[in-house]
Motif scaffolding. Structure first.
Motif, short mmCIF file in Angstrom:
data_model
loop_
_atom_site.label_atom_id
_atom_site.label_comp_id
_atom_site.label_asym_id
_atom_site.label_seq_id
_atom_site.Cartn_x
_atom_site.Cartn_y
_atom_site.Cartn_z
N ASP A 252 20.47 69.03 -57.28
CA ASP A 252 20.81 70.24 -58.01
C ASP A 252 22.31 70.27 -58.32
O ASP A 252 23.14 69.93 -57.46
N GLN B 218 13.85 71.99 -59.37
CA GLN B 218 15.03 72.83 -59.60
C GLN B 218 14.77 74.25 -59.15
O GLN B 218 15.64 74.91 -58.57
N THR C 246 15.14 74.51 -55.33
CA THR C 246 16.48 74.47 -54.78
C THR C 246 17.23 75.78 -54.99
O THR C 246 18.23 76.03 -54.31
#
Length: 321
Positions: free
Chosen positions: A26, A77, A80
């Motif tokens: 990330d 994504q 995270t």
């Protein structure tokens, strides 16, 4: 090149490795997160080997079709950005109908009964009713003098209800309730609906928020969301519940539908593209406890390739890709 993993690298460690791989990938990763990762990695050689395996998986993803890669990246994504304390409740990889669920083990810790990925379990309740839990399922049992309530939190069950006219037997999900008016039926929780199949007698299915309820008879099935119950349709209930004996009976299914079912028993992520495989149909009887053998059989009998990374990752593609 990733080192080979010992047999003692279990699914929990692989889940942790997937989490760390997503975190480090990330753009918003912090220095503290990097330090925490290094501490985790140095705790055990198994941690390092599991992380190497996850990196190898993602190197393979770099070479697959865009319609596979983008959903996976989006899911990672999203994971995270979630608070670390709730990350086990987020699906780490979402590819069509196939994903790694990190919530099943945690949910099981807070359930009366649960099964792990690929496991089935038979349970005899204190009233004599018998439940078979399918893979990755969890229930709570709440019996009182007024009713017998089973809360199906995730997954699927098959119930043979012991007679007790003074206490209705109810299976409750987030979408609906299914009250026994006889003895045997199956209930499965999906993302947006609950499915009910009756093998004997009948069941009263009610949506969670509104009425009316619908009575489902033997060899009928329906689905319900929070608002309504779909019109029942005729099925071969024995075929729909063949999973209780470890079998999956398939009659002219799209290959992607079969892979979605196999993924419930496969020990790791099973990746494929609905679009790429949409023209391939399949029929047969498959043994659910042998998902790797199913993939091998499909590869030999259909125009597909199965690429594997160890024992915990498989990717299915058309043979001409």
């Amino acid at each position: 090149m990733a080192r080979s993993e010992p047999a003692s690298i279990n699914r929990k460690i692989l889940h942790q490795a997937a989490l760390w791989h997503a975190t480090l990938g990330d753009e918003q990763v912090t220095s503290k997160q990097r330090q925490d990762f290094e501490r985790w990695r140095q705790q055990s050689i198994r941690h390092e080997q599991a992380f190497d395996r996850m990196a190898s998986v993602w190197q393979q993803l770099d070479h697959i079709e865009e319609d596979l890669r983008l959903p996976a990246a989006k899911a990672l994504q999203q994971a995270t950005r979630t608070k670390r304390s709730t990350l086990p409740l987020v699906a780490m990889v979402t590819l069509s109908a196939c994903w790694i669920s990190l919530s099943s083990e945690l949910s099981g810790l807070f359930s009366d009964y649960h099964t792990s990925h690929g496991q089935r379990q038979q349970i005899t309740l204190n009233d004599g009713s018998e439940i078979i839990l399918n893979t990755d399922s969890a229930i709570d049992v709440d019996f009182t003098n007024q009713q017998r309530l089973i809360h199906l939190k995730q997954g699927e069950l098959y119930i043979t209800v012991a007679a007790d006219v003074s206490r209705p037997f109810v299976i409750q999900t987030e979408h609906a309730t299914a009250t026994a008016l006889g003895t045997q039926y199956a209930v499965r929780v999906r993302r947006q609906t609950t499915e009910v199949v009756v093998t004997e007698s009948k069941v009263n299915v009610c949506p969670e928020q509104t009425s009316p309820c619908v009575v489902i008879h033997q060899n009928e099935a329906t689905s319900a969301d929070n608002q309504q119950v779909a019109t029942p349709h005729t099925v071969d209930a024995d075929l729909h519940t063949a999973w209780t004996s470890g079998k999956l009976v398939v009659d002219n299914w799209p290959l992607s539908r079969l892979l979605a079912e196999i993924s419930r028993y496969y020990p790791g992520p099973l990746l494929y593209s609905d679009t790429a495989l949409q023209s391939i149909q399949v029929s047969g009887v498959f043994i659910l406890d042998a998902p790797e053998q199913i993939l091998t059989h499909l590869e030999h009998s259909l125009p597909i390739r199965v690429n594997r990374a160890g024992k915990f990752f498989a990717m299915v593609r058309p043979r001409n890709h």
